[in-house]
Scaffold this active site. Structure first.
Site, short mmCIF file in Angstrom:
data_model
loop_
_atom_site.label_atom_id
_atom_site.label_comp_id
_atom_site.label_asym_id
_atom_site.label_seq_id
_atom_site.Cartn_x
_atom_site.Cartn_y
_atom_site.Cartn_z
N GLN A 125 0.84 -1.20 0.00
CA GLN A 125 0.00 0.00 0.00
C GLN A 125 0.88 1.25 0.00
O GLN A 125 1.74 1.40 0.87
CB GLN A 125 -0.93 0.01 1.23
CG GLN A 125 -1.90 1.20 1.22
CD GLN A 125 -2.88 1.18 2.40
OE1 GLN A 125 -2.71 0.43 3.35
NE2 GLN A 125 -3.88 2.02 2.32
N HIS A 163 -8.45 1.93 -0.90
CA HIS A 163 -8.84 1.93 -2.32
C HIS A 163 -8.85 0.50 -2.81
O HIS A 163 -8.02 -0.32 -2.41
CB HIS A 163 -7.92 2.80 -3.17
CG HIS A 163 -6.46 2.56 -2.96
ND1 HIS A 163 -5.78 3.05 -1.87
CD2 HIS A 163 -5.56 1.87 -3.69
CE1 HIS A 163 -4.51 2.68 -1.93
NE2 HIS A 163 -4.35 1.95 -3.02
P1 AMP Z 1 -1.47 1.12 -3.70
O1 AMP Z 1 -0.05 0.72 -4.06
O2 AMP Z 1 -2.38 -0.05 -3.55
O3 AMP Z 1 -1.50 2.06 -2.53
O4 AMP Z 1 -1.99 1.88 -4.98
C1 AMP Z 1 -1.94 3.25 -5.16
C2 AMP Z 1 -2.36 3.51 -6.58
O5 AMP Z 1 -2.75 4.85 -6.70
C3 AMP Z 1 -1.25 3.26 -7.64
O6 AMP Z 1 -1.73 2.32 -8.59
C4 AMP Z 1 -1.04 4.63 -8.24
O7 AMP Z 1 -0.76 4.56 -9.62
C5 AMP Z 1 -2.35 5.32 -7.97
N1 AMP Z 1 -2.30 6.76 -7.85
C6 AMP Z 1 -1.49 7.49 -7.05
N2 AMP Z 1 -1.76 8.80 -7.17
C7 AMP Z 1 -2.79 8.90 -8.04
C8 AMP Z 1 -3.54 10.00 -8.57
N3 AMP Z 1 -3.27 11.26 -8.25
N4 AMP Z 1 -4.53 9.72 -9.45
C9 AMP Z 1 -4.81 8.44 -9.80
N5 AMP Z 1 -4.14 7.38 -9.33
C10 AMP Z 1 -3.15 7.60 -8.47
#
Ligand code: AMP
Ligand code: ZN
Length: 134
Positions: A93, A99
């Site tokens: 995460q 999410h």
């Molecule tokens: P996690 O590693 O499960 O916390 O996933 C976080 C996700 O958020 C990653 O796939 C990123 O590419 C995505 N992410 C981070 N910042 C943004 C943003 N501003 N808009 C859309 N996606 C994002």
């Protein structure tokens, strides 16, 4: 949670490619998609991870995922779908606002998601079962 980027996105303070919105959730396209159509379901109310998610939101998130899954299948003609939800740094995460990843899959999409299967004896499985239930 004034500094949480997903709070700002979910509540519309920062623009995003929004696929769906209601009182509880915003669904957006991931900025760095694993595959075409990779989306994130964000609750509008801050919860750092699954551990902090209210039951009402936890119930509603899978119903919404099912609805989005149908749209992905109908509109993107994906061949499969992975739901991934990371909790804690050790689990990958990177954004501390719950999410749910929805990752449409396509035959030969070249993406590698998953884990290395391990091995366990019946005794080890039984020990874990006891640890978790007794
Ligand atoms: P996690 O590693 O499960 O916390 O996933 C976080 C996700 O958020 C990653 O796939 C990123 O590419 C995505 N992410 C981070 N910042 C943004 C943003 N501003 N808009 C859309 N996606 C994002
Ligand atoms: Zn937040």
């Amino acid at each position: 949670m004034s500094e949480c980027i997903f709070c700002k996105i979910a509540n519309g303070e920062i623009p995003s490619k929004t696929l769906y919105e209601d009182e509880l959730f915003r669904v957006i396209l991931d900025l760095n998609p694993a595959t075409r159509g990779h989306a994130l379901i964000l609750p509008k109310a801050h919860a750092a991870s699954l551990y902090d998610l209210p039951d009402e939101t936890a119930e509603a998130v899978l119903v919404l995922a099912k609805r989005m899954a149908q749209i992905m299948s109908d509109r993107l003609c994906c061949d499969g779908l992975n739901l991934i939800q990371n909790n804690g740094e050790a689990a990958g995460q990177t954004v501390s606002h719950f999410h749910l990843h929805m990752i449409p899959r396509y035959v030969n999409d070249g993406q590698t998601l998953g884990w290395v299967p391990g091995e366990a004896t019946q005794e080890e499985l039984e020990e874990i079962r006891r640890e978790m239930t007794e």
